[in-house]
Design an enzyme around this catalytic site. Structure first.
Site, short mmCIF file in Angstrom:
data_model
loop_
_atom_site.label_atom_id
_atom_site.label_comp_id
_atom_site.label_asym_id
_atom_site.label_seq_id
_atom_site.Cartn_x
_atom_site.Cartn_y
_atom_site.Cartn_z
N PRO A 93 -14.48 28.06 9.71
CA PRO A 93 -13.93 29.41 9.97
C PRO A 93 -12.49 29.35 10.48
CG PRO A 93 -15.59 28.78 11.63
CD PRO A 93 -15.63 27.74 10.56
N ARG A 159 -14.29 30.92 -12.41
CA ARG A 159 -13.81 32.06 -13.19
C ARG A 159 -12.43 31.81 -13.78
NH1 ARG A 159 -16.20 36.80 -12.63
NH2 ARG A 159 -14.31 38.00 -12.92
N ASP A 174 -9.24 42.01 -13.00
CA ASP A 174 -10.00 42.00 -11.75
C ASP A 174 -9.10 42.40 -10.59
OD1 ASP A 174 -12.45 41.22 -12.72
OD2 ASP A 174 -12.14 39.09 -12.32
N1 SAM Z 1 -18.18 26.02 16.13
C1 SAM Z 1 -17.42 26.27 14.93
C2 SAM Z 1 -16.20 27.12 15.27
O1 SAM Z 1 -16.29 27.96 16.16
O2 SAM Z 1 -15.18 26.97 14.60
C3 SAM Z 1 -18.29 26.99 13.91
C4 SAM Z 1 -19.34 26.13 13.31
S1 SAM Z 1 -20.33 26.98 12.10
C5 SAM Z 1 -21.69 27.52 13.05
C6 SAM Z 1 -21.03 25.68 11.13
C7 SAM Z 1 -20.39 25.43 9.78
O3 SAM Z 1 -20.47 26.61 9.00
C8 SAM Z 1 -18.92 25.07 9.81
O4 SAM Z 1 -18.73 23.68 10.06
C9 SAM Z 1 -18.49 25.45 8.41
O5 SAM Z 1 -18.81 24.44 7.47
C10 SAM Z 1 -19.36 26.66 8.12
N2 SAM Z 1 -18.68 27.95 8.31
C11 SAM Z 1 -18.96 28.86 9.27
N3 SAM Z 1 -18.19 29.96 9.16
C12 SAM Z 1 -17.40 29.73 8.08
C13 SAM Z 1 -16.37 30.50 7.44
N4 SAM Z 1 -16.02 31.70 7.89
N5 SAM Z 1 -15.76 29.96 6.36
C14 SAM Z 1 -16.11 28.74 5.91
N6 SAM Z 1 -17.07 27.97 6.47
C15 SAM Z 1 -17.72 28.46 7.55
#
Ligand code: SAM
Length: 239
Positions: A93, A159, A174
C-alpha cells in the site's frame, strides 16, 4: 508494445489464482499463447522443516514479517526460469499508485513481470533494498494480502497486449486511456426501451458521424460531472 507477456506470481496462496486464470479473456489469452502466467509457492523456499516464511518483527509489535532470505532466493530462482530477469513488482500500500498511465508505461517498457504478494505486515525492508523492485499500490486502502493486487496488475496489463481484446480499438476508448483521458460514454444494448427508459435516438440512427459526436460530448459531460480533475491533464512527473 510487447507481443507477448509473461507473469511470475510469488505467493503463499497459489490456489487463489486458479479460478481467476481459468476464466474468460485471460484464459483465452493464455490458450492463444499471448500471455503466460506462472504461480510460485513462496513456501517452497522456506529453509526449515516447519516451512517458516515469516518471523516476529525486530523491535516488537504485532504481526509477522516475511523473511528476506526466503524471498530473495525465491525471486532469483524464478528470474532464472526465463531469458530475461524481468521487472520485479512488489505489492504494497506504500508503493506507486497504479493508474492507467502506469499501466501504459509498464506495458510499453517490459514484457516480463515478477509480482510479489505480501501477507501479514509485509516484507522485511531488505527485500526492497536488495531486489530494488517497482513498489506498487492499487489504492489507498489495506488489503489482507497482495494476491488481489497481483490479479489487478495482470488484469490491467494483459489488456495492453495486442490481440488479447480481439478488436484492437477497444482499449483506446476506455476511460483513462492515453488516447482519450476522458471517461467513456454511456453504453446501451437491446431492448431499445425498458420500463420507460429509452436508448437515445441518435444511437439507433445508424448515422456514424452523429453517433461519434454524441459519444464525444457525452464523454466530456460525464468527465466534467464525475472527474473534472482528468480534464486538467496529469501533473508532470507523477508516479
Ligand atoms: N503493514 C503494511 C503497511 O501498513 O504498509 C500493510 C500490510 S498488508 C496487511 C499485507 C500485504 O497486502 C502487503 O504486503 C501487500 O502485499 C498487500 N497489500 C495491502 N494493501 C495493498 C494495496 N493497497 N496495494 C497493493 N498491495 C497491498
Amino acid at each position: 508494445m510487447p507481443h507477448t507477456m509473461r507473469f511470475d506470481i510469488v505467493t503463499l496462496f497459489p490456489e487463489m489464482f486458479s479460478g481467476y486464470l481459468g476464466q474468460s479473456l485471460l484464459n483465452k489469452a493464455i490458450e492463444n499463447g499471448l500471455v503466460e502466467v506462472h504461480v510460485h509457492d513462496l513456501r517452497l523456499w522456506a529453509k526449515n522443516k516447519h516451512n517458516t516464511v515469516d518471523d516476529r518483527p525486530y523491535g516488537g509489535g504485532p504481526g509477522m514479517v516475511i523473511k528476506v532470505d526466503v524471498v530473495v532466493e525465491c525471486v532469483e530462482a524464478v528470474q532464472a526460469l526465463a531469458d530475461k530477469p524481468g521487472l520485479v513488482v512488489l505489492t504494497t500500500p506504500q508503493g506507486n499508485r497504479l493508474d492507467q498511465r502506469v499501466v501504459e508505461r509498464l506495458s510499453s517498457s517490459e514484457n516480463r513481470f515478477i509480482v510479489l504478494c505480501g501477507r501479514y505486515e509485509g516484507f522485511d525492508q531488505r527485500v526492497v533494498d536488495i531486489l530494488q523492485p517497482y513498489e506498487l499500490s492499487i489504492g489507498d486502502f489495506i488489503l489482507n494480502g497482495g494476491e488481489v493486487a497481483a490479479m489487478v496488475v495482470v488484469d490491467t496489463l494483459v489488456r495492453m497486449v495486442p490481440g488479447v481484446l480481439g478488436h484492437e480499438k477497444s482499449n483506446q476508448d476506455d476511460s483513462f486511456s492515453s488516447g482519450n483521458r476522458l471517461l467513456e460514454y454511456a453504453q446501451y444494448t437491446r431492448p431499445p426501451e425498458y420500463r420507460g427508459y429509452e436508448v437515445p435516438d441518435v444511437l439507433l440512427s445508424g448515422d456514424h458521424g452523429r453517433i461519434a459526436a454524441w459519444r464525444k460530448s457525452e464523454s466530456i459531460r460525464r468527465t466534467e460531472q464525475r472527474r473534472s480533475d482528468l480534464l486538467n491533464g496529469p501533473p508532470e512527473n507523477e508516479n
